[in-house]
Design a protein around this motif. Structure first.
Motif, mmCIF file in Angstrom:
data_model
loop_
_atom_site.group_PDB
_atom_site.id
_atom_site.type_symbol
_atom_site.label_atom_id
_atom_site.label_comp_id
_atom_site.label_asym_id
_atom_site.label_seq_id
_atom_site.Cartn_x
_atom_site.Cartn_y
_atom_site.Cartn_z
ATOM 1 N N GLY A 1 0.816 -1.214 0.000
ATOM 2 C CA GLY A 1 0.000 0.000 0.000
ATOM 3 C C GLY A 1 0.845 1.257 0.000
ATOM 4 N N ALA A 2 2.161 1.090 -0.174
ATOM 5 C CA ALA A 2 3.082 2.233 -0.279
ATOM 6 C C ALA A 2 4.020 1.978 -1.442
ATOM 7 C CB ALA A 2 3.869 2.396 1.017
ATOM 8 N N VAL A 3 4.383 3.050 -2.153
ATOM 9 C CA VAL A 3 5.222 2.925 -3.345
ATOM 10 C C VAL A 3 6.358 3.939 -3.282
ATOM 11 C CG1 VAL A 3 5.294 3.235 -5.864
ATOM 12 C CG2 VAL A 3 3.350 2.071 -4.807
ATOM 13 N N MET A 4 7.600 3.446 -3.461
ATOM 14 C CA MET A 4 8.704 4.385 -3.649
ATOM 15 C C MET A 4 8.659 4.816 -5.112
ATOM 16 S SD MET A 4 12.195 2.124 -3.874
ATOM 17 C CE MET A 4 12.702 1.418 -5.457
ATOM 18 N N ALA A 5 8.465 6.087 -5.335
ATOM 19 C CA ALA A 5 8.258 6.590 -6.695
ATOM 20 C C ALA A 5 9.584 6.890 -7.365
ATOM 21 C CB ALA A 5 7.392 7.835 -6.655
ATOM 22 N N VAL A 6 9.780 6.257 -8.534
ATOM 23 C CA VAL A 6 10.993 6.460 -9.333
ATOM 24 C C VAL A 6 10.535 7.011 -10.677
ATOM 25 C CG1 VAL A 6 13.083 5.398 -10.249
ATOM 26 C CG2 VAL A 6 12.051 4.499 -8.153
ATOM 27 N N PRO A 7 10.304 8.313 -10.770
ATOM 28 C CA PRO A 7 9.656 8.877 -11.960
ATOM 29 C C PRO A 7 10.437 8.711 -13.251
ATOM 30 C CG PRO A 7 10.480 10.613 -10.520
ATOM 31 C CD PRO A 7 10.578 9.341 -9.749
ATOM 32 N N ALA A 8 11.750 8.586 -13.165
ATOM 33 C CA ALA A 8 12.536 8.448 -14.394
ATOM 34 C C ALA A 8 12.275 7.114 -15.088
ATOM 35 C CB ALA A 8 14.030 8.595 -14.094
ATOM 36 N N HIS A 9 11.757 6.137 -14.326
ATOM 37 C CA HIS A 9 11.647 4.792 -14.893
ATOM 38 C C HIS A 9 10.285 4.134 -14.656
ATOM 39 C CE1 HIS A 9 15.867 5.241 -15.745
ATOM 40 N NE2 HIS A 9 16.099 5.531 -14.458
ATOM 41 N N ASP A 10 9.274 4.933 -14.380
ATOM 42 C CA ASP A 10 7.903 4.442 -14.258
ATOM 43 C C ASP A 10 6.971 5.497 -14.848
ATOM 44 O OD1 ASP A 10 6.002 2.406 -12.544
ATOM 45 O OD2 ASP A 10 5.184 4.435 -12.603
ATOM 46 N N GLU A 11 6.132 5.083 -15.774
ATOM 47 C CA GLU A 11 5.297 6.036 -16.508
ATOM 48 C C GLU A 11 4.342 6.798 -15.597
ATOM 49 O OE1 GLU A 11 3.371 3.801 -19.550
ATOM 50 O OE2 GLU A 11 5.224 3.352 -20.635
ATOM 51 N N ARG A 12 3.705 6.107 -14.665
ATOM 52 C CA ARG A 12 2.741 6.777 -13.789
ATOM 53 C C ARG A 12 3.452 7.743 -12.840
ATOM 54 N NH1 ARG A 12 -0.936 2.255 -11.168
ATOM 55 N NH2 ARG A 12 1.128 1.562 -10.509
ATOM 56 N N ASP A 13 4.600 7.305 -12.325
ATOM 57 C CA ASP A 13 5.356 8.182 -11.427
ATOM 58 C C ASP A 13 5.883 9.405 -12.184
ATOM 59 O OD1 ASP A 13 4.886 6.289 -9.509
ATOM 60 O OD2 ASP A 13 6.913 5.463 -9.504
ATOM 61 N N PHE A 14 6.237 9.204 -13.460
ATOM 62 C CA PHE A 14 6.719 10.322 -14.277
ATOM 63 C C PHE A 14 5.611 11.364 -14.433
ATOM 64 C CE2 PHE A 14 7.639 12.639 -18.144
ATOM 65 C CZ PHE A 14 9.034 12.810 -18.128
ATOM 66 N N ASP A 15 4.393 10.891 -14.721
ATOM 67 C CA ASP A 15 3.265 11.813 -14.869
ATOM 68 C C ASP A 15 3.000 12.563 -13.559
ATOM 69 O OD1 ASP A 15 2.980 10.920 -17.452
ATOM 70 O OD2 ASP A 15 1.340 9.536 -17.001
ATOM 71 N N PHE A 16 3.079 11.839 -12.446
ATOM 72 C CA PHE A 16 2.828 12.448 -11.141
ATOM 73 C C PHE A 16 3.895 13.500 -10.832
ATOM 74 C CE2 PHE A 16 2.700 12.835 -6.555
ATOM 75 C CZ PHE A 16 1.369 12.622 -6.223
ATOM 76 N N ALA A 17 5.160 13.156 -11.077
ATOM 77 C CA ALA A 17 6.260 14.091 -10.800
ATOM 78 C C ALA A 17 6.157 15.333 -11.672
ATOM 79 C CB ALA A 17 7.601 13.393 -11.029
ATOM 80 N N THR A 18 5.772 15.133 -12.914
ATOM 81 C CA THR A 18 5.626 16.271 -13.833
ATOM 82 C C THR A 18 4.514 17.197 -13.349
ATOM 83 O OG1 THR A 18 6.373 14.897 -15.682
ATOM 84 C CG2 THR A 18 5.200 16.923 -16.219
ATOM 85 N N LYS A 19 3.391 16.604 -12.913
ATOM 86 C CA LYS A 19 2.254 17.405 -12.464
ATOM 87 C C LYS A 19 2.586 18.200 -11.209
ATOM 88 C CE LYS A 19 -2.620 17.029 -11.106
ATOM 89 N NZ LYS A 19 -3.811 16.131 -11.041
ATOM 90 N N TYR A 20 3.309 17.585 -10.264
ATOM 91 C CA TYR A 20 3.579 18.229 -8.980
ATOM 92 C C TYR A 20 5.009 18.787 -8.872
ATOM 93 C CZ TYR A 20 -0.931 16.358 -7.583
ATOM 94 O OH TYR A 20 -2.282 16.093 -7.518
ATOM 95 N N LYS A 21 5.703 18.848 -10.040
ATOM 96 C CA LYS A 21 7.035 19.463 -10.117
ATOM 97 C C LYS A 21 7.999 18.862 -9.098
ATOM 98 C CE LYS A 21 5.359 23.874 -12.001
ATOM 99 N NZ LYS A 21 4.030 23.342 -12.354
ATOM 100 N N LEU A 22 8.095 17.545 -9.133
ATOM 101 C CA LEU A 22 8.989 16.809 -8.246
ATOM 102 C C LEU A 22 10.227 16.355 -9.015
ATOM 103 C CD1 LEU A 22 6.198 14.719 -6.488
ATOM 104 C CD2 LEU A 22 7.531 16.568 -5.466
ATOM 105 N N PRO A 23 11.356 16.138 -8.317
ATOM 106 C CA PRO A 23 12.602 15.782 -9.007
ATOM 107 C C PRO A 23 12.488 14.472 -9.783
ATOM 108 C CG PRO A 23 13.000 16.359 -6.709
ATOM 109 C CD PRO A 23 11.526 16.242 -6.863
ATOM 110 N N ILE A 24 13.201 14.416 -10.908
ATOM 111 C CA ILE A 24 13.282 13.209 -11.724
ATOM 112 C C ILE A 24 14.759 12.894 -11.908
ATOM 113 C CG2 ILE A 24 12.790 12.164 -13.980
ATOM 114 C CD1 ILE A 24 10.358 14.036 -14.181
#
Length: 859
Positions: free
Chosen positions: A341-364
């Motif tokens: 029920g918890a996810v370490m988000a790696v936006p550079a290598h996961d499509e959903r995390d990338f979208d989330f990071a882009t939306k909330y201006k989080l580091p990639i």
């Protein structure tokens, strides 16, 4: 003479019943065969999908009986369920009354189809005599930790007012009524199916592969969803102005190699920390609103929603690899029942995390080298070497997975692990018409099981079905009881069991349906089970079929049975479909509401829709009672078997039904025309003796061989086609019966025809078996022996040669097997078709392949 199906079908159905033809007992002198179709819910009407399923099973059962097997072919009723309860509300009629009235009606319909069921083994799962035993097993599972109660978020159908298992939610909707499902926190009973995840998965490869459809096995493997990876622990950093660590977040990742690329943490809305981290902070009011909004959505909508939604908790956790502080968000696409029920988000290598990071201006941060120096514009999910990962730099992905797992284990912040998508089976249902759960709640003793000697816990009769919610709660006589331990006032459990519990063991009860000392007689089950052939719809792949496998493994571990898998072979039959008709103003239309391509209600043109599964809502159903009245059972059976291979969908065709009806009458006329011969003293001839007998018997043994092989491999449509071809051949042969040997061969051919027809169209087979006098030796063709084909009779003195000119097919010739090369070439050169292509040309070469081909090369 015309075949009077109405008279003859009733005649033979009564005869079978009076003589108990299909009743079987244990007989260890014969090999056993357990043939079973998934039992029906007693809705009140048999539909065409039912009939196709049962016809397939009936062919199998009848054929195996004729092959010398001791065949058990039982039937019963999956009799608990919400429709009965809804009917009670609408008609002020008790569900039991509604259910048993429907059973009687459907039982009559099934008997009209001439199905070879052993009705002495009939069971209905709604009787206390049946569900008593699953109550007892429930208590045993509870005592061993395989049943437990917990509070959790569940799938809730507002229309059915009950919980649904994950498997019962289809595209975010209730599998039964199609209402939108949402998440609701409830306390409910669960069976620990996850304890058997490995065995359930492994057996799809080691025991079921090759005997079950691969698509079903793939569906079960995906549902179990085994994943290997690492469990990683992130310390939640202390709140501002405080020191020390106060919480930990554990995640499961199949990609621990990307840990250095984790830049934020995501929690499911239902995660225990989601509310805890924001409690008493400025984030709490908006955070609670966000959590409520997310949990009201279905899991499917959350995972399929392209719009990523998140809420920052104001808290951070520490990346154990590099000490980086990661902001913690609650996110809509993270589910509590997947992983932790918890996810370490790696936006550079996961499509959903990338979208989330882009939306909330989080580091990639890219940690897998893509070979492209340009900044990422989308997540890179390919292979490569590690970068920006300290000691892991330069390693391959697989090497890095091993290395980081060892590092995490050494510093106590993680370990290698395996997880599953499969979740424990939530069996609580907030309805009346189900098996009561045998527990009470005592203020002194807590949860207490009902003593075995007090089972079954029966459903009460003093129920008000007009109340909202669970009707059982309206029965004071049921709810109020005493504690079996201390005698203090107690309250009964008012949830009932998921109806898939009843269908998880009914096939074992059939082996000894009247046994009163236990769930079933173990010796009977040891003889009959497991099921040799199971037949039903693919829609049950991850519900009934998975639950029944789990339940059987539990029964094995408790010493009830000696096997793990209940169904040795599985056939999933295709649906019966029919074209739909639709009016823009009046919606779906029945065929009777369409005239000259227009809606009779408004006169507007009707749109012919797609060919879809028959359903009342689409108004494209066909009434089996009408078909029985107009064409008879044999015709319905034959059409459902002939229209397509069993595993494929069939498209309803009135002309196809009429064609099968004509064929049955054609068979009747063929036999009726030779009744005197067939009742004469002429001995049936099984070996050719010259004349027409050679061809008659070759056709006969060819038909036996083809039909036998096709039934064995469940190609029933081609088996029917072979019988039809055989009938055509006999119509030709009947005009050439010059001698007693010819007539003897024809007599044998008719006997063979009737036996081949018997599994498919049993009524006409029985009628003609009697009319031809064969019943004097064996009363019922249903109990006659199958015929074996003679390979020597199939051999022909001639073979077919292909004749080519310059490599192109120009003719085919039947020539003696003993022909020489020279004579074969001469015969080829004399052929008129060949002459047309070689006339006036020089023959350069003659190519001969023995008993196969002659090729004339010319220029």
């Amino acid at each position: 003479m015309k075949y009077n199906f109405a008279e003859f079908e009733e005649k033979w159905q009564n005869a079978w019943e009076m003589s108990n033809v299909f009743k079987v007992e244990i007989d260890k002198t014969k090999p056993k065969y357990y043939c079973l179709e998934m039992f029906p819910y007693p809705s009140g009407n048999i539909h065409m999908g039912h009939l196709r399923n049962y016809a397939i099973g009936d062919v199998t059962a009848r054929y195996k009986t004729m092959r010398g097997f001791n065949v058990i072919h039982p039937i019963g009723w999956d009799a608990f369920g919400l429709p009965a309860e809804n009917a009670a509300k609408q008609n002020n009629r008790h569900p039991a009354e509604w259910t048993f009235a429907n059973i009687e009606k459907m039982k009559h319909q099934l008997k009209q189809m001439g199905l070879s069921y052993d009705w002495s083994r009939e069971v209905a799962t709604c009787t206390p005599e049946y569900y008593k035993w699953e109550q007892e097993l429930f208590i045993k599972m509870w005592e061993r930790g395989l049943a437990y109660k917990r509070k959790s978020f569940v799938n809730w159908c507002p229309s059915c007012e009950t919980v649904l298992a994950n498997e019962q939610v289809e595209d975010g909707k209730c599998w039964r009524c199609s209402s939108e499902v949402f998440q609701k926190e409830l306390s409910q009973w669960c069976f620990k199916i996850t304890n058997y995840a490995d065995e359930l998965l492994e057996n799809t490869y080691s025991k079921l592969s090759g005997n079950w459809p691969e698509k079903v096995l793939v569906m079960q493997r995906n549902w179990i969803g085994k994943s290997t990876g690492a469990e990683i622990v992130f310390d939640v950093s202390a709140e501002q102005d405080k020191t020390g660590v106060d919480e930990k977040i554990t995640v499961f990742s199949t990609r621990p190699d990307t840990l250095y690329g984790a830049t934020f943490m995501l929690l499911a809305a239902e995660h225990p920390l989601s509310k805890k981290l924001i409690a008493g902070t400025k984030y709490e009011p908006d955070g609670l609103k966000f959590i409520e909004e997310i949990t009201s959505e279905t899991k499917e909508n959350r995972t399929n929603d392209k719009a990523k939604k998140g809420f920052f908790t104001g808290r951070y956790c520490i990346n154990p690899a590099n000490g980086a502080k990661l902001p913690i968000y609650i996110a809509n696409y993270v589910l509590i029942d997947y992983g932790t029920g918890a996810v370490m988000a790696v936006p550079a290598h996961d499509e959903r995390d990338f979208d989330f990071a882009t939306k909330y201006k989080l580091p990639i941060i890219q940690v897998i080298d893509s070979g492209n120096a340009e900044p990422l514009t989308e997540a890179y999910t390919g292979d490569g070497k590690l970068i920006n990962s300290d000691k892991l730099n330069g390693l391959s992905v697989n090497e890095a997975k091993v290395a980081i797992s060892e590092i995490l284990e050494n510093n106590g912040s993680g370990k290698k692990t395996t997880t599953y998508r499969l979740r424990d089976w939530g069996i609580s249902r907030q309805r009346y018409w189900g098996a009561p759960i045998p527990f009470v709640y005592c203020d002194n003793c807590g949860i207490v099981s009902v003593p075995v000697e007090q089972l079954p816990v029966e459903l009460p009769k003093d129920i008000d079905f007009r109340v909202n919610g669970n009707p059982l709660e309206s029965s004071a006589s049921f709810v109020n009881t005493t504690c079996p331990k201390c005698g203090a006032p107690a309250r009964r459990e008012t949830d009932t069991m998921d109806t898939f519990v009843e269908s998880s063991w009914y096939f074992l009860r059939y082996c000894s349906p009247h046994h009163t000392k236990d769930m079933f007689d173990k010796d009977s089950v040891a003889y009959w089970a497991p099921i040799d052939q199971y037949i039903g719809g693919v829609e049950h792949a991850v519900m009934h079929l998975l639950y029944a496998r789990f339940y059987t493994m539990v029964l094995r571990d408790f010493g009830y049975v000696s096997f793990a898998e209940p169904f040795t072979r599985l056939l999933t039959q295709g649906m019966v479909c029919k074209e739909t008709e639709h009016c823009d103003e009046h919606g779906w239309l029945y065929p009777s509401e369409v005239q000259d391509g227009k809606c009779i209600k408004c006169g507007k043109p009707v749109k012919r829709g797609r060919v879809e599964k028959m359903s009342k809502s689409k108004k494209n159903v066909v009434d089996p009672d009408e078909l029985l009245r107009d064409f008879g059972a044999d015709t319905i059976r034959l059409f459902s078997l002939f229209a397509a291979p069993p595993e494929k969908e069939i498209e309803w065709s009135q002309s196809g039904v009429e064609g099968c009806y004509r064929f049955i009458n054609r068979v009747y006329r063929l036999v009726d025309a030779h009744i005197e011969l067939l009742n004469s003293n002429i001995t049936p001839l099984e070996k050719p003796a010259g004349g027409v007998s050679v061809e008659i018997l070759r056709q006969t043994h060819t038909a036996i061989k083809r039909v036998t092989a096709d039934i064995e491999r469940f190609q029933l449509n081609t088996a029917v086609a072979a019988i039809m071809e055989f009938v055509n051949a006999l119509y030709v042969s009947q005009t050439e019966l010059a001698s007693d040997t010819d007539k003897g061969a024809f007599k044998f051919a008719i006997v063979a025809l009737l036996k081949l027809l018997a599994p498919f169209t049993p009524h006409i087979a029985e009628e003609l078996w009697e009319r031809t006098g064969n019943n004097k030796k064996v009363k019922f063709i249903s109990r006659a022996d199958w015929l074996d084909y003679d390979e020597t009779v199939l051999e022909r003195d001639e073979v077919t040669f292909v004749v080519q000119v310059n490599g192109k097919l120009r003719a085919q010739m039947s020539l003696p097997k003993t022909i020489s090369e020279q004579d074969a070439v001469v015969a080829a050169l004399k052929d008129d078709k060949v002459q047309a292509h070689i006339a006036g040309k020089e023959i350069v070469k003659k190519i001969y392949v023995p008993l196969k081909l002659v090729n004339i090369v010319v220029k």
